[in-house]
Design an enzyme around this catalytic site. Structure first.
Site, PDB file in Angstrom:
ATOM      1  N   THR B  48       0.908  -0.957   0.080  1.00 54.32           N
ATOM      2  CA  THR B  48       0.118   0.011   0.098  1.00 54.32           C
ATOM      3  C   THR B  48       0.848   1.109  -0.032  1.00 54.32           C
ATOM      4  O   THR B  48       1.606   1.338   0.736  1.00 54.32           O
ATOM      5  CB  THR B  48      -1.066   0.021   0.850  1.00 54.32           C
ATOM      6  OG1 THR B  48      -1.867   1.069   1.141  1.00 54.32           O
ATOM      7  CG2 THR B  48      -0.096   0.039   2.547  1.00 54.32           C
ATOM      8  N   GLU B  49       0.480   2.238  -0.873  1.00 57.48           N
ATOM      9  CA  GLU B  49       1.412   3.256  -1.037  1.00 57.48           C
ATOM     10  C   GLU B  49       1.711   4.187  -0.015  1.00 57.48           C
ATOM     11  O   GLU B  49       2.757   4.816   0.063  1.00 57.48           O
ATOM     12  CB  GLU B  49       0.787   4.272  -2.212  1.00 57.48           C
ATOM     13  CG  GLU B  49      -0.466   4.972  -1.675  1.00 57.48           C
ATOM     14  CD  GLU B  49      -1.159   5.770  -2.786  1.00 57.48           C
ATOM     15  OE1 GLU B  49      -0.944   5.498  -4.078  1.00 57.48           O
ATOM     16  OE2 GLU B  49      -2.005   6.585  -2.374  1.00 57.48           O
ATOM     17  N   ASN B  50       0.716   4.068   1.154  1.00 57.97           N
ATOM     18  CA  ASN B  50       1.121   4.868   2.568  1.00 57.97           C
ATOM     19  C   ASN B  50       2.081   4.153   3.348  1.00 57.97           C
ATOM     20  O   ASN B  50       2.140   4.502   4.385  1.00 57.97           O
ATOM     21  CB  ASN B  50      -0.137   5.292   2.979  1.00 57.97           C
ATOM     22  CG  ASN B  50      -1.172   4.243   3.164  1.00 57.97           C
ATOM     23  OD1 ASN B  50      -1.379   3.219   2.385  1.00 57.97           O
ATOM     24  ND2 ASN B  50      -1.764   3.968   4.417  1.00 57.97           N
ATOM     25  N   GLY B  51       2.889   3.311   2.509  1.00 52.30           N
ATOM     26  CA  GLY B  51       3.971   2.823   3.417  1.00 52.30           C
ATOM     27  C   GLY B  51       4.008   1.464   4.321  1.00 52.30           C
ATOM     28  O   GLY B  51       4.408   1.096   5.434  1.00 52.30           O
ATOM     29  N   SER B  90       8.475   4.107  -0.183  1.00 54.61           N
ATOM     30  CA  SER B  90       7.368   3.130  -0.676  1.00 54.61           C
ATOM     31  C   SER B  90       7.151   3.635  -2.248  1.00 54.61           C
ATOM     32  O   SER B  90       6.835   2.587  -3.103  1.00 54.61           O
ATOM     33  CB  SER B  90       5.996   3.855  -0.071  1.00 54.61           C
ATOM     34  OG  SER B  90       4.782   3.279  -0.698  1.00 54.61           O
TER      35      SER B  90
END
Lengths: 221, 211
Positions: B48-51, B90
């Site tokens: 997930t892009e938020n880490g 990320s």
């Protein structure tokens, strides 16, 4: 040397010298990692003509949205302003009361990383051939097309971590880490709000995520 | 002739095509349905892009933790072997070519694989790109999940995108209710058709689809 502020009003004291016209990097992805208390203090402080950098443009009526609502933010640089609960921003934008620079999320992170790492500019493959690359220098390197992106520096970074030691070393929690470590490197003055402060030496050095050199003030809430 | 596919059936087709052990990012919206059909035995790791790598299902009840959310800001759970990292790392995973597959929604995809999925271009629309442009050019395989036709009946698989672009020549396959399309150097190849014949799809899309 990092100041650890823990008395009543510590958040207000921490942001008291933010001047009008400052560029403020504000951590968080939606509500996760958003330093709500520091943002509220900045709103009370009342500095105007601010440029704010955040992934979003506020959610609901609290935190960043409440800061925007004061009209003290001249410009927001973000990747994803439009959300189901971004009515404060939507209203300001549609009535021409706030400037918007939309940046692809990876370029947003990397532009701050570049600022923190002393990189003058960099070529990114993200956005090539799209409206967000218009007017930017392009170059083909080893057969791939890139667009030139410049650093984003902050005068201040307001971030949220989980635990600090008294040196200012920071540890984050889960996906609330997001932009915090990058923003901490990219601002002249970095202020971190935390829920726990431990004695120097109590954090395992192997687990420190943001080293103290990047942190100027810690606010215990 | 088989029926047109439901969203869940499209999601199942995509899930079945994801290779064993792949690192995968599912875009917000419809692509998140793919997660419901992934066979955990196959060792697919969700990014997930938020880490986070090793993202699990949506959190329920006491599992809900405001510090643990996905790109759609929905609370999720960790899976064993999960890791957390900051945003620059990320997106290095995408841009640096480390991510195997991403699944994105789309307004339009062109026959060359150009993707338009971030902005309608309408004068009163507020542009919001998020991580779409980074994912589009970053993942090794960019899969699109969408309906083949817009509400007005026009084809979303097009000769040239009319909406603002997200990325150039980046899509490899398009999964729709009426067919799976492979973008190749020779042109668009129809892998399977659902609820329509090849000739009907040629007619309705106006494209020279290859067998």
């Amino acid at each position: 040397m990092t100041d650890v502020l823990e008395a009543d009003g510590a958040a207000d004291e921490a942001v008291a010298d933010v001047p009008d016209g400052a560029t403020v990097l504000i951590g968080g992805f939606g509500a996760a990692g958003q330093p709500i208390e520091l943002i509220d203090a900045l709103r009370r402080h009342g500095a105007t003509d601010l440029t704010v950098v955040n992934n979003n443009a506020g959610n609901g009526d609290t935190g960043l949205a409440a800061l925007l609502k004061t009209g003290h933010v001249r410009k927001i640089i973000c990747s994803f302003p439009r959300q189901s609960d971004s009515w404060v921003f939507d209203d300001l934008y549609r009535s021409g009361r706030i400037e918007l620079e939309v940046v692809p999320q990876g370029n947003l992170a990397e532009r701050m990383r570049a600022a923190g790492a002393g990189i003058g500019a960099f070529f990114s493959p993200t956005g090539v051939g799209t409206p967000l690359a218009e007017g930017k220098e392009e170059r083909t390197i080893e057969g791939r097309d890139y667009v030139l992106e410049y650093p984003i520096r902050g005068d201040y970074a307001l971030i949220k971590a989980h635990t600090a030691d008294r040196m200012g070393n920071l540890v984050y929690r889960k996906t609330a880490r997001n932009f915090g470590p990058v923003m901490a490197t990219a601002a002249t003055t970095t202020i971190a709000q935390v829920v726990d402060v431990v004695e120097t030496g109590a954090l395992d050095p192997e687990n420190v995520v943001t080293p103290s050199i990047f942190v100027d003030k810690v606010v215990l809430l | 002739m088989s029926d047109a596919l439901s969203k869940d059936q499209i999601a199942k087709l995509i899930a079945d095509d994801i290779p064993q052990g792949a690192f995968v990012n599912l875009g917000i919206g419809q692509p998140t349905l793919v997660a419901d059909h992934l066979d955990l035995e196959r060792g697919v790791v969700l990014h997930t892009e938020n880490g986070m790598l090793g993202m699990g299902r949506a959190a329920v009840g006491d599992e809900i933790d405001e510090d643990l959310i996905n790109a759609g800001k929905i609370p999720v759970v960790e899976t064993p072997g999960a890791s957390y990292f900051h945003h620059a790392d990320s997106f290095a995973m995408m841009r640096g070519g480390h991510l195997d597959v991403c699944v994105l929604g789309a307004f339009q995809v062109s026959v060359r694989g150009d993707l338009a999925n971030w902005h309608t271009g309408a004068p009163d629309a507020i542009p919001a790109v998020g991580g779409a442009m980074d994912l589009a050019i970053g993942a090794k395989d960019v899969l699109v999940m969408m309906t083949l036709f817009a509400k007005d009946g026009s084809s979303k698989l097009v000769e040239d995108c009319t909406y603002p672009l997200t990325g150039l020549a980046c899509v490899s396959r398009v999964y729709t209710d009426h067919g799976v399309f492979k973008i190749t150097d020779e042109g668009v190849r129809l892998r399977e058709a659902y609820g329509a014949t090849m000739d009907e799809l040629r007619e309705r899309t106006g494209l020279d689809l290859l067998d």
